[in-house]
Write an enzyme that holds these catalytic residues in place. Structure first.
Site, PDB file in Angstrom:
ATOM      1  N   PRO A   9     -25.513-120.459 -69.271  1.00  0.00           N
ATOM      2  CA  PRO A   9     -24.503-119.677 -68.234  1.00  0.00           C
ATOM      3  C   PRO A   9     -23.367-120.136 -67.505  1.00  0.00           C
ATOM      4  O   PRO A   9     -23.454-121.304 -67.033  1.00  0.00           O
ATOM      5  CB  PRO A   9     -25.616-118.871 -67.528  1.00  0.00           C
ATOM      6  CG  PRO A   9     -26.684-119.848 -67.321  1.00  0.00           C
ATOM      7  CD  PRO A   9     -26.958-120.522 -68.622  1.00  0.00           C
ATOM      8  N   ASN A  10     -22.556-119.492 -67.665  1.00  0.00           N
ATOM      9  CA  ASN A  10     -21.171-119.788 -66.787  1.00  0.00           C
ATOM     10  C   ASN A  10     -20.370-121.049 -67.455  1.00  0.00           C
ATOM     11  O   ASN A  10     -19.252-121.131 -67.022  1.00  0.00           O
ATOM     12  CB  ASN A  10     -21.637-120.179 -65.433  1.00  0.00           C
ATOM     13  CG  ASN A  10     -22.182-118.827 -64.632  1.00  0.00           C
ATOM     14  OD1 ASN A  10     -21.851-117.807 -64.760  1.00  0.00           O
ATOM     15  ND2 ASN A  10     -23.391-119.113 -64.111  1.00  0.00           N
ATOM     16  N   ARG A  17     -13.505-122.232 -63.605  1.00  0.00           N
ATOM     17  CA  ARG A  17     -14.383-122.216 -62.660  1.00  0.00           C
ATOM     18  C   ARG A  17     -14.327-123.428 -61.954  1.00  0.00           C
ATOM     19  O   ARG A  17     -14.789-124.585 -62.577  1.00  0.00           O
ATOM     20  CB  ARG A  17     -16.038-122.057 -63.311  1.00  0.00           C
ATOM     21  CG  ARG A  17     -17.175-122.191 -62.328  1.00  0.00           C
ATOM     22  CD  ARG A  17     -18.437-122.380 -63.151  1.00  0.00           C
ATOM     23  NE  ARG A  17     -19.599-122.556 -62.647  1.00  0.00           N
ATOM     24  CZ  ARG A  17     -20.569-122.825 -63.039  1.00  0.00           C
ATOM     25  NH1 ARG A  17     -20.683-123.437 -64.467  1.00  0.00           N
ATOM     26  NH2 ARG A  17     -21.758-122.870 -62.457  1.00  0.00           N
ATOM     27  N   TYR A  22     -15.926-129.277 -61.993  1.00  0.00           N
ATOM     28  CA  TYR A  22     -16.188-129.328 -63.531  1.00  0.00           C
ATOM     29  C   TYR A  22     -15.245-129.778 -64.325  1.00  0.00           C
ATOM     30  O   TYR A  22     -15.220-129.975 -65.604  1.00  0.00           O
ATOM     31  CB  TYR A  22     -16.924-127.957 -63.896  1.00  0.00           C
ATOM     32  CG  TYR A  22     -18.129-127.558 -63.009  1.00  0.00           C
ATOM     33  CD1 TYR A  22     -19.168-128.124 -63.457  1.00  0.00           C
ATOM     34  CD2 TYR A  22     -18.074-126.368 -62.399  1.00  0.00           C
ATOM     35  CE1 TYR A  22     -20.384-127.614 -62.901  1.00  0.00           C
ATOM     36  CE2 TYR A  22     -19.318-125.929 -61.819  1.00  0.00           C
ATOM     37  CZ  TYR A  22     -20.529-126.668 -61.980  1.00  0.00           C
ATOM     38  OH  TYR A  22     -21.619-126.376 -61.412  1.00  0.00           O
ATOM     39  N   ASN A  74     -26.754-128.085 -72.107  1.00  0.00           N
ATOM     40  CA  ASN A  74     -26.348-128.324 -70.829  1.00  0.00           C
ATOM     41  C   ASN A  74     -26.706-126.590 -70.368  1.00  0.00           C
ATOM     42  O   ASN A  74     -26.149-125.890 -70.670  1.00  0.00           O
ATOM     43  CB  ASN A  74     -24.863-128.402 -70.443  1.00  0.00           C
ATOM     44  CG  ASN A  74     -24.529-128.242 -69.082  1.00  0.00           C
ATOM     45  OD1 ASN A  74     -25.229-127.498 -68.397  1.00  0.00           O
ATOM     46  ND2 ASN A  74     -23.186-128.597 -68.752  1.00  0.00           N
ATOM     47  N   ALA A  77     -27.346-123.161 -64.671  1.00  0.00           N
ATOM     48  CA  ALA A  77     -28.142-122.794 -63.578  1.00  0.00           C
ATOM     49  C   ALA A  77     -29.798-122.735 -64.049  1.00  0.00           C
ATOM     50  O   ALA A  77     -30.583-122.504 -63.264  1.00  0.00           O
ATOM     51  CB  ALA A  77     -27.791-121.833 -62.829  1.00  0.00           C
ATOM     52  N   HIS A  80     -32.350-124.935 -63.370  1.00  0.00           N
ATOM     53  CA  HIS A  80     -33.254-125.147 -62.166  1.00  0.00           C
ATOM     54  C   HIS A  80     -34.286-124.010 -61.954  1.00  0.00           C
ATOM     55  O   HIS A  80     -35.006-123.813 -60.914  1.00  0.00           O
ATOM     56  CB  HIS A  80     -32.236-124.935 -61.023  1.00  0.00           C
ATOM     57  CG  HIS A  80     -31.097-125.823 -61.106  1.00  0.00           C
ATOM     58  ND1 HIS A  80     -31.033-127.246 -61.227  1.00  0.00           N
ATOM     59  CD2 HIS A  80     -29.592-125.526 -61.010  1.00  0.00           C
ATOM     60  CE1 HIS A  80     -29.855-127.666 -61.506  1.00  0.00           C
ATOM     61  NE2 HIS A  80     -28.898-126.468 -61.527  1.00  0.00           N
ATOM     62  N   ASP A  87     -40.473-124.844 -72.128  1.00  0.00           N
ATOM     63  CA  ASP A  87     -41.378-124.556 -73.061  1.00  0.00           C
ATOM     64  C   ASP A  87     -40.908-124.614 -74.602  1.00  0.00           C
ATOM     65  O   ASP A  87     -41.238-125.016 -75.478  1.00  0.00           O
ATOM     66  CB  ASP A  87     -42.202-123.346 -72.843  1.00  0.00           C
ATOM     67  CG  ASP A  87     -43.252-123.411 -71.642  1.00  0.00           C
ATOM     68  OD1 ASP A  87     -43.435-124.761 -71.179  1.00  0.00           O
ATOM     69  OD2 ASP A  87     -43.864-122.545 -71.446  1.00  0.00           O
ATOM     70  N   GLU A  98     -30.491-133.438 -71.922  1.00  0.00           N
ATOM     71  CA  GLU A  98     -30.138-132.736 -71.113  1.00  0.00           C
ATOM     72  C   GLU A  98     -28.880-133.110 -70.415  1.00  0.00           C
ATOM     73  O   GLU A  98     -28.835-134.373 -69.997  1.00  0.00           O
ATOM     74  CB  GLU A  98     -31.093-132.475 -69.735  1.00  0.00           C
ATOM     75  CG  GLU A  98     -30.720-131.610 -68.620  1.00  0.00           C
ATOM     76  CD  GLU A  98     -31.859-132.063 -67.467  1.00  0.00           C
ATOM     77  OE1 GLU A  98     -32.761-132.620 -67.506  1.00  0.00           O
ATOM     78  OE2 GLU A  98     -31.418-131.230 -66.556  1.00  0.00           O
ATOM     79  N   HIS A 100     -25.574-132.532 -67.869  1.00  0.00           N
ATOM     80  CA  HIS A 100     -24.706-131.740 -66.461  1.00  0.00           C
ATOM     81  C   HIS A 100     -23.469-132.513 -66.362  1.00  0.00           C
ATOM     82  O   HIS A 100     -23.404-133.777 -66.540  1.00  0.00           O
ATOM     83  CB  HIS A 100     -25.485-131.530 -65.446  1.00  0.00           C
ATOM     84  CG  HIS A 100     -26.762-131.139 -65.590  1.00  0.00           C
ATOM     85  ND1 HIS A 100     -26.856-129.754 -66.003  1.00  0.00           N
ATOM     86  CD2 HIS A 100     -28.085-131.797 -65.722  1.00  0.00           C
ATOM     87  CE1 HIS A 100     -28.390-129.389 -65.765  1.00  0.00           C
ATOM     88  NE2 HIS A 100     -29.053-130.654 -65.816  1.00  0.00           N
ATOM     89  N   SER A 102     -21.554-132.063 -63.549  1.00  0.00           N
ATOM     90  CA  SER A 102     -21.260-132.417 -62.477  1.00  0.00           C
ATOM     91  C   SER A 102     -22.485-133.513 -62.120  1.00  0.00           C
ATOM     92  O   SER A 102     -23.457-133.569 -62.776  1.00  0.00           O
ATOM     93  CB  SER A 102     -21.285-131.134 -61.371  1.00  0.00           C
ATOM     94  OG  SER A 102     -22.577-130.703 -61.594  1.00  0.00           O
ATOM     95  N   ARG A 107     -25.464-132.767 -55.143  1.00  0.00           N
ATOM     96  CA  ARG A 107     -24.871-131.554 -54.570  1.00  0.00           C
ATOM     97  C   ARG A 107     -25.905-130.938 -53.721  1.00  0.00           C
ATOM     98  O   ARG A 107     -26.451-131.436 -53.129  1.00  0.00           O
ATOM     99  CB  ARG A 107     -24.327-130.524 -55.881  1.00  0.00           C
ATOM    100  CG  ARG A 107     -23.218-131.403 -56.464  1.00  0.00           C
ATOM    101  CD  ARG A 107     -22.741-130.612 -57.828  1.00  0.00           C
ATOM    102  NE  ARG A 107     -22.307-129.351 -57.651  1.00  0.00           N
ATOM    103  CZ  ARG A 107     -22.290-128.153 -58.537  1.00  0.00           C
ATOM    104  NH1 ARG A 107     -22.477-128.276 -59.461  1.00  0.00           N
ATOM    105  NH2 ARG A 107     -21.677-127.057 -58.025  1.00  0.00           N
ATOM    106  N   ARG A 111     -30.244-128.203 -56.773  1.00  0.00           N
ATOM    107  CA  ARG A 111     -29.511-128.555 -58.217  1.00  0.00           C
ATOM    108  C   ARG A 111     -30.420-129.942 -58.455  1.00  0.00           C
ATOM    109  O   ARG A 111     -30.235-130.348 -59.735  1.00  0.00           O
ATOM    110  CB  ARG A 111     -27.995-128.952 -58.144  1.00  0.00           C
ATOM    111  CG  ARG A 111     -27.464-127.538 -58.149  1.00  0.00           C
ATOM    112  CD  ARG A 111     -25.847-127.706 -58.299  1.00  0.00           C
ATOM    113  NE  ARG A 111     -24.944-126.716 -57.766  1.00  0.00           N
ATOM    114  CZ  ARG A 111     -24.655-125.645 -58.083  1.00  0.00           C
ATOM    115  NH1 ARG A 111     -24.986-125.365 -59.582  1.00  0.00           N
ATOM    116  NH2 ARG A 111     -23.901-124.774 -57.601  1.00  0.00           N
TER     117      ARG A 111
HETATM  118  C1  DQA Z   1     -24.145-127.839 -64.373  1.00  0.00           C
HETATM  119  C2  DQA Z   1     -24.747-127.982 -63.047  1.00  0.00           C
HETATM  120  C3  DQA Z   1     -25.703-126.736 -62.727  1.00  0.00           C
HETATM  121  O1  DQA Z   1     -26.469-126.915 -61.502  1.00  0.00           O
HETATM  122  C4  DQA Z   1     -24.530-125.648 -62.819  1.00  0.00           C
HETATM  123  O2  DQA Z   1     -25.608-124.139 -62.427  1.00  0.00           O
HETATM  124  C5  DQA Z   1     -24.072-125.348 -64.013  1.00  0.00           C
HETATM  125  C6  DQA Z   1     -23.284-126.532 -64.577  1.00  0.00           C
HETATM  126  C7  DQA Z   1     -23.370-129.028 -64.888  1.00  0.00           C
HETATM  127  O3  DQA Z   1     -22.754-128.956 -66.017  1.00  0.00           O
HETATM  128  O4  DQA Z   1     -23.037-129.579 -63.985  1.00  0.00           O
HETATM  129  O5  DQA Z   1     -23.645-124.129 -64.434  1.00  0.00           O
HETATM  130  O6  DQA Z   1     -25.232-127.708 -65.666  1.00  0.00           O
END
Ligand code: DQA
Length: 393
Positions: A9-10, A17, A22, A74, A77, A80, A87, A98, A100, A102, A107, A111
């Site tokens: 997401p996002n 953003r 990022y 990635n 959110a 978390h 699973d 995994e 990320h 950032s 932070r 997170r």
């Molecule tokens: C993220 C870090 C997450 O905490 C955040 O919710 C994201 C992006 C990152 O790529 O740093 O959406 O996964």
């Protein structure tokens, strides 16, 4: 190899953003770039998918079962909050890294909690969009050569990866110490490609992890002392007593801060009751941070050297420049254009080593900081030739 790049997401808002967190790369650019990196690493088959919906991500993971050989994920959110994604990753049995963009460990505290991490083969964070490249590299390396993970202590970071050549042992071994300015978000994966290269050349390779500066899910009352060089020393002892390793034929190489750690570890081993380990055939500093007081003065790593040194009881004691002579032959390699660790560090160290009677070779070449981590780069192949020859003789 077939790889799926999965974004949660996002991440469709990348570039718009919070660019201060990022960066300015859009999702399209990120995917294009990751495909190019993958192609360079020999991965021609890359699928990608982004969704803001947990269920769609679950369905995509399920569809990946048996269809791809690795996943770069990635989860945004959902990292978390989603046990369901944990699973799914576990259920499909596809090695998943995994990622990320950032530095999630520095932070907001929430997170730092990742529910998916235990199901993943590795976690990369805080390295910007380049983290996707490191993730692909990790997947490629782990499929290229079998790895045995050996614990050398109780700390979560007290382990090392051993790669054995495809022949009967015991084998001579090269210990490869990764760098990253002692920071927690730089890990063993940075030296994996060259570890595989050495294994292909017929020697055993050991890559130790060690405690690094930073929070990494540690309790608040952990002591702020990071004797990383002692971790590396313990790892070396563990390697040299491994059943398949010939402890009399070994060499040690470290990149960047790993150069300092390798040499300080050797120093610690040679001064602890003496004679516990055979002297190495060769010690290699690759763009090494070989002078700690100077690194603090020059503010290397944007404050990283200062943070590391602040946790040490006696920084000069682990500064290679201040612990000469070294009781092993030394190879000092550095790129003239290195923007991270100036070449002057190696030039001064090699000259001082020679003055104290050390058998030292300097390999000062054109190039930057990271060439030594690329198996095809002449900066690395020159070093690899010498490492292999030293342990074979
Ligand atoms: C993220 C870090 C997450 O905490 C955040 O919710 C994201 C992006 C990152 O790529 O740093 O959406 O996964």
């Amino acid at each position: 190899m077939r790889i799926l790049v999965l974004n949660g997401p996002n991440l469709n808002l990348l570039g718009v953003r919070a660019p201060e967190v990022y960066g300015s790369t859009t999702l399209d650019d990120l995917v294009t770039q990751t495909r190019a990196w993958a192609a360079e690493l020999g991965v021609a088959h890359v699928e990608d998918f982004q969704s803001n919906h947990e269920g769609q991500l679950l369905d995509r993971l399920h569809a990946a079962r048996g269809q791809v050989d690795g996943i770069v994920f990635n989860p945004g959110a959902f990292t978390h909050s989603s046990y369901a994604l944990h699973d799914a990753i576990e259920a499909i049995e596809v090695p998943t890294v995994e990622v990320h963009i950032s530095n999630v460990e520095e932070r907001e505290p929430w997170r730092r909690i990742s529910l998916v991490r235990p199901a993943c083969v590795h976690t990369i964070y805080g390295r910007g969009v380049e983290g996707y490249r490191w993730a692909v590299r990790h997947l490629v390396s782990r499929s290229a050569w079998p790895v045995e993970r050996v614990r050398y202590g109780d700390d979560p970071d007290a382990w090392l990866d051993v790669r054995l050549p495809d022949a009967p042992g015991p084998h001579p071994v090269v210990v490869l110490v990764h760098g990253g300015f002692w920071r927690h978000y730089w890990t063993f994966d940075t030296v994996e490609s060259i570890a595989v290269d050495l294994a292909r050349r017929g020697v055993a390779v050991a890559v130790p992890e060690y405690r690094r500066v930073g929070p990494v899910s540690r309790s608040e009352d952990d002591p702020p002392v990071w004797d990383a060089h002692l971790d590396v020393a313990r790892a070396v002892s563990a390697v040299l007593s491994h059943d398949e390793i010939d402890g009399g034929r070994w060499a040690i190489a470290g990149h960047s801060a790993g150069g300092q750690l390798a040499i300080a570890a050797l120093d610690a081993l040679q001064h602890s009751d003496g004679g516990e380990v055979e002297p190495p055939r060769l010690v290699v500093s690759l763009a090494g941070v070989v002078d700690l007081p100077r690194a603090v003065e020059d503010d290397l790593g944007g404050g990283a050297a200062g943070r590391y040194v602040a946790g040490l009881a006696d920084p000069v004691r682990v500064s290679p420049m201040h612990r000469l002579p070294l009781t092993a032959p030394l190879l000092v390699a550095h790129g003239r254009q290195d923007p991270s660790v100036p070449v002057a560090y190696s030039e001064a160290y090699a000259a001082a080593a020679a003055d104290t009677g050390v058998d030292v070779e300097s390999l000062i070449t054109d190039g930057g900081h990271f060439e030594y981590l690329e198996p095809e780069d002449p900066a690395w192949t020159a070093v690899a030739d010498r490492l292999v020859a030293s342990v074979r003789s």
